[in-house]
Design a protein around this motif. Structure first.
Motif, PDB file in Angstrom:
ATOM      1  N   ASP A 191       0.838  -1.208   0.000  1.00  0.00           N
ATOM      2  CA  ASP A 191       0.000   0.000   0.000  1.00  0.00           C
ATOM      3  C   ASP A 191       0.871   1.255   0.000  1.00  0.00           C
ATOM      4  O   ASP A 191       1.513   1.573   0.997  1.00  0.00           O
ATOM      5  CB  ASP A 191      -0.915  -0.013   1.237  1.00  0.00           C
ATOM      6  CG  ASP A 191      -1.919   1.126   1.208  1.00  0.00           C
ATOM      7  OD1 ASP A 191      -1.978   1.850   0.187  1.00  0.00           O
ATOM      8  OD2 ASP A 191      -2.638   1.298   2.215  1.00  0.00           O
ATOM      9  N   LEU A 192       0.893   1.955  -1.114  1.00  0.00           N
ATOM     10  CA  LEU A 192       1.665   3.202  -1.202  1.00  0.00           C
ATOM     11  C   LEU A 192       0.770   4.417  -0.970  1.00  0.00           C
ATOM     12  O   LEU A 192       1.245   5.548  -0.939  1.00  0.00           O
ATOM     13  CB  LEU A 192       2.311   3.346  -2.591  1.00  0.00           C
ATOM     14  CG  LEU A 192       3.215   2.216  -3.071  1.00  0.00           C
ATOM     15  CD1 LEU A 192       3.786   2.562  -4.445  1.00  0.00           C
ATOM     16  CD2 LEU A 192       4.341   1.966  -2.083  1.00  0.00           C
ATOM     17  N   ASN A 193      -0.542   4.182  -0.882  1.00  0.00           N
ATOM     18  CA  ASN A 193      -1.465   5.315  -0.726  1.00  0.00           C
ATOM     19  C   ASN A 193      -1.741   5.588   0.754  1.00  0.00           C
ATOM     20  O   ASN A 193      -1.849   6.749   1.162  1.00  0.00           O
ATOM     21  CB  ASN A 193      -2.778   5.001  -1.461  1.00  0.00           C
ATOM     22  CG  ASN A 193      -3.689   6.197  -1.541  1.00  0.00           C
ATOM     23  OD1 ASN A 193      -3.243   7.308  -1.840  1.00  0.00           O
ATOM     24  ND2 ASN A 193      -4.964   6.014  -1.237  1.00  0.00           N
ATOM     25  N   ARG A 205       2.019   4.987 -12.867  1.00  0.00           N
ATOM     26  CA  ARG A 205       1.168   4.571 -11.750  1.00  0.00           C
ATOM     27  C   ARG A 205       0.403   3.277 -12.076  1.00  0.00           C
ATOM     28  O   ARG A 205       0.312   2.372 -11.247  1.00  0.00           O
ATOM     29  CB  ARG A 205       0.171   5.689 -11.419  1.00  0.00           C
ATOM     30  CG  ARG A 205       0.841   6.848 -10.750  1.00  0.00           C
ATOM     31  CD  ARG A 205       0.069   8.137 -10.898  1.00  0.00           C
ATOM     32  NE  ARG A 205       0.875   9.205 -10.356  1.00  0.00           N
ATOM     33  CZ  ARG A 205       0.951   9.495  -9.062  1.00  0.00           C
ATOM     34  NH1 ARG A 205       0.214   8.836  -8.213  1.00  0.00           N
ATOM     35  NH2 ARG A 205       1.734  10.457  -8.639  1.00  0.00           N
ATOM     36  N   CYS A 227      -1.627   2.486  -5.477  1.00  0.00           N
ATOM     37  CA  CYS A 227      -1.401   3.931  -5.413  1.00  0.00           C
ATOM     38  C   CYS A 227      -2.503   4.624  -6.206  1.00  0.00           C
ATOM     39  O   CYS A 227      -3.218   3.987  -6.980  1.00  0.00           O
ATOM     40  CB  CYS A 227      -0.029   4.308  -5.971  1.00  0.00           C
ATOM     41  SG  CYS A 227       0.226   3.873  -7.703  1.00  0.00           S
ATOM     42  N   SER A 228      -2.622   5.927  -6.000  1.00  0.00           N
ATOM     43  CA  SER A 228      -3.598   6.678  -6.780  1.00  0.00           C
ATOM     44  C   SER A 228      -3.128   6.732  -8.227  1.00  0.00           C
ATOM     45  O   SER A 228      -1.955   6.992  -8.488  1.00  0.00           O
ATOM     46  CB  SER A 228      -3.724   8.104  -6.220  1.00  0.00           C
ATOM     47  OG  SER A 228      -4.391   8.906  -7.169  1.00  0.00           O
ATOM     48  N   ARG A 262      -0.254  12.819  -7.486  1.00  0.00           N
ATOM     49  CA  ARG A 262      -0.667  12.426  -6.137  1.00  0.00           C
ATOM     50  C   ARG A 262       0.492  11.733  -5.427  1.00  0.00           C
ATOM     51  O   ARG A 262       1.286  11.057  -6.039  1.00  0.00           O
ATOM     52  CB  ARG A 262      -1.894  11.516  -6.144  1.00  0.00           C
ATOM     53  CG  ARG A 262      -3.173  12.062  -6.772  1.00  0.00           C
ATOM     54  CD  ARG A 262      -3.462  13.526  -6.574  1.00  0.00           C
ATOM     55  NE  ARG A 262      -3.394  14.077  -5.250  1.00  0.00           N
ATOM     56  CZ  ARG A 262      -4.404  14.144  -4.383  1.00  0.00           C
ATOM     57  NH1 ARG A 262      -5.573  13.670  -4.712  1.00  0.00           N
ATOM     58  NH2 ARG A 262      -4.256  14.699  -3.220  1.00  0.00           N
ATOM     59  N   ARG A 263       0.517  11.919  -4.126  1.00  0.00           N
ATOM     60  CA  ARG A 263       1.693  11.471  -3.368  1.00  0.00           C
ATOM     61  C   ARG A 263       1.636   9.988  -2.985  1.00  0.00           C
ATOM     62  O   ARG A 263       0.571   9.384  -2.960  1.00  0.00           O
ATOM     63  CB  ARG A 263       1.854  12.344  -2.125  1.00  0.00           C
ATOM     64  CG  ARG A 263       0.646  12.308  -1.252  1.00  0.00           C
ATOM     65  CD  ARG A 263       0.600  13.403  -0.199  1.00  0.00           C
ATOM     66  NE  ARG A 263      -0.580  13.181   0.626  1.00  0.00           N
ATOM     67  CZ  ARG A 263      -1.785  13.661   0.359  1.00  0.00           C
ATOM     68  NH1 ARG A 263      -1.973  14.428  -0.710  1.00  0.00           N
ATOM     69  NH2 ARG A 263      -2.817  13.405   1.137  1.00  0.00           N
ATOM     70  N   PHE A 264       2.822   9.466  -2.657  1.00  0.00           N
ATOM     71  CA  PHE A 264       2.963   8.122  -2.080  1.00  0.00           C
ATOM     72  C   PHE A 264       3.320   8.297  -0.598  1.00  0.00           C
ATOM     73  O   PHE A 264       4.005   9.254  -0.246  1.00  0.00           O
ATOM     74  CB  PHE A 264       4.103   7.345  -2.744  1.00  0.00           C
ATOM     75  CG  PHE A 264       3.991   7.214  -4.240  1.00  0.00           C
ATOM     76  CD1 PHE A 264       2.815   6.767  -4.835  1.00  0.00           C
ATOM     77  CD2 PHE A 264       5.069   7.510  -5.065  1.00  0.00           C
ATOM     78  CE1 PHE A 264       2.714   6.629  -6.214  1.00  0.00           C
ATOM     79  CE2 PHE A 264       4.982   7.379  -6.450  1.00  0.00           C
ATOM     80  CZ  PHE A 264       3.804   6.932  -7.025  1.00  0.00           C
ATOM     81  N   HIS A 265       2.875   7.342   0.219  1.00  0.00           N
ATOM     82  CA  HIS A 265       3.230   7.397   1.642  1.00  0.00           C
ATOM     83  C   HIS A 265       3.848   6.080   2.070  1.00  0.00           C
ATOM     84  O   HIS A 265       3.540   5.045   1.500  1.00  0.00           O
ATOM     85  CB  HIS A 265       1.982   7.607   2.516  1.00  0.00           C
ATOM     86  CG  HIS A 265       1.142   8.772   2.116  1.00  0.00           C
ATOM     87  ND1 HIS A 265       0.177   8.693   1.139  1.00  0.00           N
ATOM     88  CD2 HIS A 265       1.117  10.043   2.562  1.00  0.00           C
ATOM     89  CE1 HIS A 265      -0.403   9.870   0.997  1.00  0.00           C
ATOM     90  NE2 HIS A 265       0.148  10.717   1.849  1.00  0.00           N
TER      91      HIS A 265
END
Ligand code: PLP
Length: 448
Positions: free
Chosen positions: A51-53, A385, A395-396, A401-404
């Protein structure tokens, strides 16, 4: 037998507009998630994803973090949403927040970042008796009409009001003026001309809604000076930065203390909680009318015991020595892995980030404001992406859009991301080159 995602999507689309609970969750691929644990998600077919989102940044400790869940269960034992008066637990969290967050003399709870920015603006208007609000191009502060403009605007709409939704009240949008981020001169000029009409300047202290654009030296100090001089309320929207970058928010890192700040996302590690924190003279206006307040703060679920317990538990975990160091090290490792992937594949992809938040773009390096990113190659960005999603990285799909990362991610997640990113970039580069060759005019030697 595994559930069929297409069947579920079709059914959901019949009963839910677009089949999803938030338009930001749109996925072009038929994926239906069923399970989450640690750094991973699983879809209904059993396929797993890193999960990168992280729920757009709301997941800080990792999904279903055992220590967090146990502590929430313990803290909420025997209590429920009461909805009258107060509870001991909400005061306990508020006191901790006031100790941790530089601007916080008091806090007021709500449930989403959108509500928090709405209330912050409203109290600023009440306190100043003024109507105008300033936001920055590219920043997102939620979906209400006070701020529903100029987010990811196309190039031809930059510099003029660009609503992000149909149906917004025109007079509300017209009361929000939009300036370029990091442009101290533009702010100075506007404040000189209209300062007496401006209630608040609202700023994402890092522009995480278009990646990770940091403030120029002195930008926030200039905002602080100008707002002090003209009696304007300075609001930091820390919905993304709060608790993710530091327990005291980004204000504890950048050294400029706003009058008000809004928080949400990471504080709950997935449970809905948000808040407005700030100067006592502003915050006390949220008190009930019988106690002298004049700004209505309503909300059936405000200060819900589960959400408040979630906040207390996140703070407890993040106060364990070494947690932020670990989180930032993982973020650094992700940045390094993506940068290596770009270099090895010969891609022009730029990697930016701060702490556990990273972003990529296919535009010139070193953006200082959203305007510098309008030339982003969104086709490449989307292809990158989608390539990651295909390879098991959630990811989005939306460019910029960012990755977390969360505390549950580990080095193997990052290593596999680096390898997948390199493979995707090589593939999209090769497809681009082929398309280019097909378009190129035939050379003399090829026409025999
Ligand atoms: N402010 C910022 C900086 C955000 O990024 C967001 C959401 O992404 C919001 C406010 C709105 O928060 P919510 O989605 O919880 O309403």
């Amino acid at each position: 037998m595994a559930a069929d995602p297409i069947d579920i999507i079709r059914r959901n689309e019949r009963f839910i507009p677009g089949g999803t609970a938030s338009s930001a969750r749109y996925l072009p691929e038929p994926i239906v998630f069923a399970r989450a644990e640690g750094s991973r998600l699983w879809d209904v077919t059993g396929r797993s994803y890193v999960d990168l989102n992280c729920a757009f940044g709301a997941i800080l400790l990792g999904h279903r973090d055992r220590r967090h869940l146990d502590r929430v269960a313990e803290l909420t034992e025997g209590i429920d949403l009461i909805g009258l008066g107060t509870t001991e637990i909400e005061g306990r969290l508020a006191e901790q927040l006031c100790d941790l967050i530089p601007c916080a003399e008091q806090v007021a709870y709500c449930c989403s970042g959108t509500e928090a920015t709405f209330h912050a603006i409203r109290v600023a208007r009440a306190a100043t008796g003024r109507q105008l609000v300033v936001k920055f191009e590219g920043a997102y502060h939620g979906w209400h009409d006070y701020v529903a403009l100029n987010f990811l605007s196309p190039a031809d709409q930059i510099g003029r009001p660009a609503p992000i939704t149909a149906g917004a009240l025109a007079s509300s949008l017209a009361a929000t003026l939009v300036l370029p981020y990091n442009d101290a001169e533009a702010v100075e000029d506007l404040v000189r001309r209209r300062g007496g009409d401006i209630a608040a300047i609202l700023v994402e202290p890092q522009m995480h809604n278009v990646g990770a654009i940091q403030e120029d030296a002195d930008f926030f100090r200039t905002l602080r000076r100008l707002t002090d001089e003209r009696g304007i309320v300075l609001i930091f929207d820390e919905v993304v930065t709060g608790f993710r970058h530091a327990l005291g928010g980004y204000q504890s890192i950048c050294g400029v203390t706003p009058d008000l700040a809004t928080f949400g996302k990471a504080l709950g590690n997935g449970l809905p909680i948000s808040l407005i924190a700030g100067r006592r003279d502003l915050m006390r206006r949220f008190a009930p009318r019988q106690m002298g307040g004049d700004v209505l703060l309503g909300g059936t679920y405000n200060g819900h015991p589960s959400s408040v317990a979630a906040g207390l538990a996140v703070i407890e975990v993040m106060q364990t020595p070494g947690r932020y160091e670990r989180l930032f090290a993982l973020g650094d490792a992700m940045r390094a892995a993506l940068t290596r992937a770009a270099q090895r594949s010969g891609s022009a992809m730029q990697v930016v980030g701060f702490g556990s938040v990273n972003a990529v773009h296919f535009a010139p390096a070193g953006p200082r404001r959203y305007e510098d990113l309008v030339g982003n190659d969104s086709e490449l960005d989307s292809a990158f992406r989608l390539g990651l999603i295909e390879r098991g990285f959630a990811c989005s799909p939306t460019p910029l859009r960012r990755f977390h990362v969360s505390l549950a991610h580990d080095e193997s997640d990052i290593e596999s991301l680096g390898a997948a990113a390199e493979e995707v970039l090589r593939g999209v580069g090769e497809r681009r080159a082929q398309a280019h060759r097909r378009k190129a005019p035939a050379t003399a030697s090829s026409v025999t």
